[in-house]
Scaffold this motif. Sequence first.
Motif, PDB file in Angstrom:
ATOM      1  N   THR A 113       0.826  -1.207   0.000  1.00  0.00           N
ATOM      2  CA  THR A 113       0.000   0.000   0.000  1.00  0.00           C
ATOM      3  C   THR A 113       0.857   1.253   0.000  1.00  0.00           C
ATOM      4  O   THR A 113       0.577   2.220  -0.730  1.00  0.00           O
ATOM      5  CB  THR A 113      -0.938  -0.006   1.226  1.00  0.00           C
ATOM      6  OG1 THR A 113      -1.762  -1.172   1.196  1.00  0.00           O
ATOM      7  CG2 THR A 113      -1.818   1.227   1.234  1.00  0.00           C
ATOM      8  N   ARG A 116       2.451   1.811  -3.421  1.00  0.00           N
ATOM      9  CA  ARG A 116       1.483   2.347  -4.382  1.00  0.00           C
ATOM     10  C   ARG A 116       1.178   3.812  -4.073  1.00  0.00           C
ATOM     11  O   ARG A 116       1.046   4.626  -4.987  1.00  0.00           O
ATOM     12  CB  ARG A 116       0.186   1.529  -4.345  1.00  0.00           C
ATOM     13  CG  ARG A 116       0.297   0.141  -4.960  1.00  0.00           C
ATOM     14  CD  ARG A 116      -1.024  -0.613  -4.862  1.00  0.00           C
ATOM     15  NE  ARG A 116      -0.934  -1.948  -5.406  1.00  0.00           N
ATOM     16  CZ  ARG A 116      -1.111  -2.253  -6.691  1.00  0.00           C
ATOM     17  NH1 ARG A 116      -1.399  -1.301  -7.549  1.00  0.00           N
ATOM     18  NH2 ARG A 116      -1.012  -3.503  -7.105  1.00  0.00           N
ATOM     19  N   ARG A 117       1.069   4.149  -2.789  1.00  0.00           N
ATOM     20  CA  ARG A 117       0.714   5.517  -2.402  1.00  0.00           C
ATOM     21  C   ARG A 117       1.798   6.506  -2.799  1.00  0.00           C
ATOM     22  O   ARG A 117       1.502   7.629  -3.226  1.00  0.00           O
ATOM     23  CB  ARG A 117       0.489   5.572  -0.891  1.00  0.00           C
ATOM     24  CG  ARG A 117       0.006   6.927  -0.377  1.00  0.00           C
ATOM     25  CD  ARG A 117       0.124   7.032   1.122  1.00  0.00           C
ATOM     26  NE  ARG A 117       1.521   6.984   1.540  1.00  0.00           N
ATOM     27  CZ  ARG A 117       2.361   8.013   1.441  1.00  0.00           C
ATOM     28  NH1 ARG A 117       1.953   9.166   0.942  1.00  0.00           N
ATOM     29  NH2 ARG A 117       3.614   7.895   1.856  1.00  0.00           N
ATOM     30  N   PRO A 123       4.896   3.671 -12.409  1.00  0.00           N
ATOM     31  CA  PRO A 123       4.271   2.503 -11.778  1.00  0.00           C
ATOM     32  C   PRO A 123       4.925   2.231 -10.420  1.00  0.00           C
ATOM     33  O   PRO A 123       6.130   2.450 -10.249  1.00  0.00           O
ATOM     34  CB  PRO A 123       4.571   1.376 -12.771  1.00  0.00           C
ATOM     35  CG  PRO A 123       4.783   2.061 -14.089  1.00  0.00           C
ATOM     36  CD  PRO A 123       5.422   3.371 -13.757  1.00  0.00           C
ATOM     37  N   TRP A 124       4.151   1.743  -9.472  1.00  0.00           N
ATOM     38  CA  TRP A 124       4.651   1.600  -8.101  1.00  0.00           C
ATOM     39  C   TRP A 124       5.872   0.709  -8.019  1.00  0.00           C
ATOM     40  O   TRP A 124       6.768   0.924  -7.193  1.00  0.00           O
ATOM     41  CB  TRP A 124       3.547   1.093  -7.188  1.00  0.00           C
ATOM     42  CG  TRP A 124       3.199  -0.366  -7.382  1.00  0.00           C
ATOM     43  CD1 TRP A 124       2.227  -0.876  -8.184  1.00  0.00           C
ATOM     44  CD2 TRP A 124       3.823  -1.480  -6.744  1.00  0.00           C
ATOM     45  NE1 TRP A 124       2.206  -2.246  -8.106  1.00  0.00           N
ATOM     46  CE2 TRP A 124       3.179  -2.645  -7.228  1.00  0.00           C
ATOM     47  CE3 TRP A 124       4.864  -1.627  -5.831  1.00  0.00           C
ATOM     48  CZ2 TRP A 124       3.527  -3.935  -6.817  1.00  0.00           C
ATOM     49  CZ3 TRP A 124       5.225  -2.906  -5.420  1.00  0.00           C
ATOM     50  CH2 TRP A 124       4.557  -4.037  -5.908  1.00  0.00           C
ATOM     51  N   ASP A 345      -1.497  -8.312  -9.267  1.00  0.00           N
ATOM     52  CA  ASP A 345      -1.072  -6.917  -9.190  1.00  0.00           C
ATOM     53  C   ASP A 345      -2.189  -5.997  -9.667  1.00  0.00           C
ATOM     54  O   ASP A 345      -2.488  -4.969  -9.051  1.00  0.00           O
ATOM     55  CB  ASP A 345       0.188  -6.721 -10.034  1.00  0.00           C
ATOM     56  CG  ASP A 345       0.700  -5.287 -10.008  1.00  0.00           C
ATOM     57  OD1 ASP A 345       0.485  -4.592  -8.993  1.00  0.00           O
ATOM     58  OD2 ASP A 345       1.306  -4.861 -11.009  1.00  0.00           O
ATOM     59  N   THR A 346      -2.842  -6.373 -10.756  1.00  0.00           N
ATOM     60  CA  THR A 346      -3.963  -5.581 -11.285  1.00  0.00           C
ATOM     61  C   THR A 346      -5.146  -5.591 -10.319  1.00  0.00           C
ATOM     62  O   THR A 346      -5.746  -4.550 -10.036  1.00  0.00           O
ATOM     63  CB  THR A 346      -4.401  -6.139 -12.655  1.00  0.00           C
ATOM     64  OG1 THR A 346      -3.310  -6.053 -13.574  1.00  0.00           O
ATOM     65  CG2 THR A 346      -5.588  -5.362 -13.203  1.00  0.00           C
ATOM     66  N   ALA A 349      -5.169  -3.363  -7.053  1.00  0.00           N
ATOM     67  CA  ALA A 349      -5.420  -1.925  -7.161  1.00  0.00           C
ATOM     68  C   ALA A 349      -6.810  -1.557  -6.647  1.00  0.00           C
ATOM     69  O   ALA A 349      -7.049  -0.419  -6.220  1.00  0.00           O
ATOM     70  CB  ALA A 349      -5.253  -1.468  -8.611  1.00  0.00           C
ATOM     71  N   GLY A 350      -7.734  -2.518  -6.667  1.00  0.00           N
ATOM     72  CA  GLY A 350      -9.088  -2.244  -6.191  1.00  0.00           C
ATOM     73  C   GLY A 350      -9.342  -2.701  -4.767  1.00  0.00           C
ATOM     74  O   GLY A 350     -10.470  -2.583  -4.281  1.00  0.00           O
ATOM     75  N   GLN A 381       4.140 -10.604  -4.436  1.00  0.00           N
ATOM     76  CA  GLN A 381       3.927  -9.273  -4.993  1.00  0.00           C
ATOM     77  C   GLN A 381       5.072  -8.318  -4.682  1.00  0.00           C
ATOM     78  O   GLN A 381       5.255  -7.308  -5.359  1.00  0.00           O
ATOM     79  CB  GLN A 381       2.621  -8.693  -4.449  1.00  0.00           C
ATOM     80  CG  GLN A 381       1.375  -9.290  -5.058  1.00  0.00           C
ATOM     81  CD  GLN A 381       1.224  -8.950  -6.530  1.00  0.00           C
ATOM     82  OE1 GLN A 381       1.083  -7.786  -6.896  1.00  0.00           O
ATOM     83  NE2 GLN A 381       1.270  -9.950  -7.385  1.00  0.00           N
TER      84      GLN A 381
END
Length: 468
Positions: A113, A116-117, A123-124, A345-346, A349-350, A381
């Motif tokens: 998290t 990604r933030r 891309p993260w 990974d996709t 994201a949700g 991941q």
Amino acid sequence: MTAAVPDAVHPAESDAAHVVYVEDLLADLQLERAGLPGCDPVPAARRARQAAGELAELGLSRFVAELLGETAPVPAPAAVLDLEADEDGRRASYGIWCAEARELTGEVWRWLTERRRSAGELPWWCGESALPLPNDSVRRLAEVTAPVRDLSEIAAAWARPAGLRGSATAEYNWRWLLLGKGVLGPSEGVRGGVPGEGPLPRLNELITLLVGQARRRGLLPPAHQVKVLRRPNTPSMVMPVRLPGSSLLSLPTAVTPVTVQYLQHELAHLAEHALRPADAPLVERWTFDPLRSEGWALLLEHLAGSTAFLARLGIDEETAAVLARFYAEEERFSRGLMAADLALDTDLAGCRTSAEALEAASAVAAATGLEWAPELLLLRQTRVLYWRSYLAGYAWRDTVRAELDSRFGNSHGHSHGGDGWADRDEAWALLRSALARTGPAGSAAGFLDALRLPEPTPPHAPAHTTRP
């Protein structure tokens, strides 16, 4: 009385001294990271703090921070998978691993998290690289996709000769299967009733043979030194110590069918280190495009799937045919696992919580047909940049093969797809030239550009001794 040094000369000499000092420091940091003593009695960590200014000026601060373990640690189990135990031992070892992975789930989710933030425009997973990635490679890595396939049929086929009990696709066996255990039948490791005399070369012999081939192709110059570390139950890997002077090659102690491929793969990384020009800027010599690196390693690894290649290692025709088939299956299996990683990974994201992340991992694991614990898939991941580099690297490798086939022909009709270019000295000269590129020209795109340049005409690479 010593003559004064002109001002115009002194800065250059000073800069050169700093570069040499930093390179010595990098070498010792890598050695200490591998558990080996450095060349300087002063601890490398202390010297790194003293050289902070030089490291920042050269753009190596973050790279050194990672070597020192000063960056945010990647969540990982402390236990080591015992891949050499019997099936009951693997159950117990994998059980410990799964238990640790479950305990790490919250930490893994927070790590992902935060990455990604804080990713910003990139891309993260670009944050996994200590040095900037080429824009074109970032685009290719971001765009790579692959369908998630049912891998249970391959796993079951591997399990039969291994004599595994219960479910052939059980999560505690998949690594065992991936290593090719039992792929040569129950007599693996025994030849003529003599334990240890199997159909595959011993590790010392295998290293000598494959390193010898690499040296004859000019991929490992005679001045490049290779120190081999052998550690049980560890992945094969290469660590550059001094570019382009020396490298560490770490290998597991056991020889399995994939050892031939893995050693070829690591020799490709060795070549990428060894062929860097000594006069290139230090930061360029230590910067690697992961797409080019893994794609090039996959190219060299692919040659190991040829029965002719295996015959040169002293492997009999029947065993070579079994190995070639297994290598093709292993690539499909590995690509299937990496496709699952990209799918997750996709999906992540949700997700908003670790519980949702585990649900997403369970759904992806089910699509593979493997009884795979979701916490283990989630743990993978943390290495998505690596898996993306592989999946994109396969496509890049095939593009390179097409270029080489177009330029040098494929008249020899090699098995496993045909790689007649591998018998041409001119092809290896071109590859060496492409590998020697650094900076923007050393990217995956730059490598392809080099293959399309007019054919070089250097003298043939000389034959060298096979001692690594």
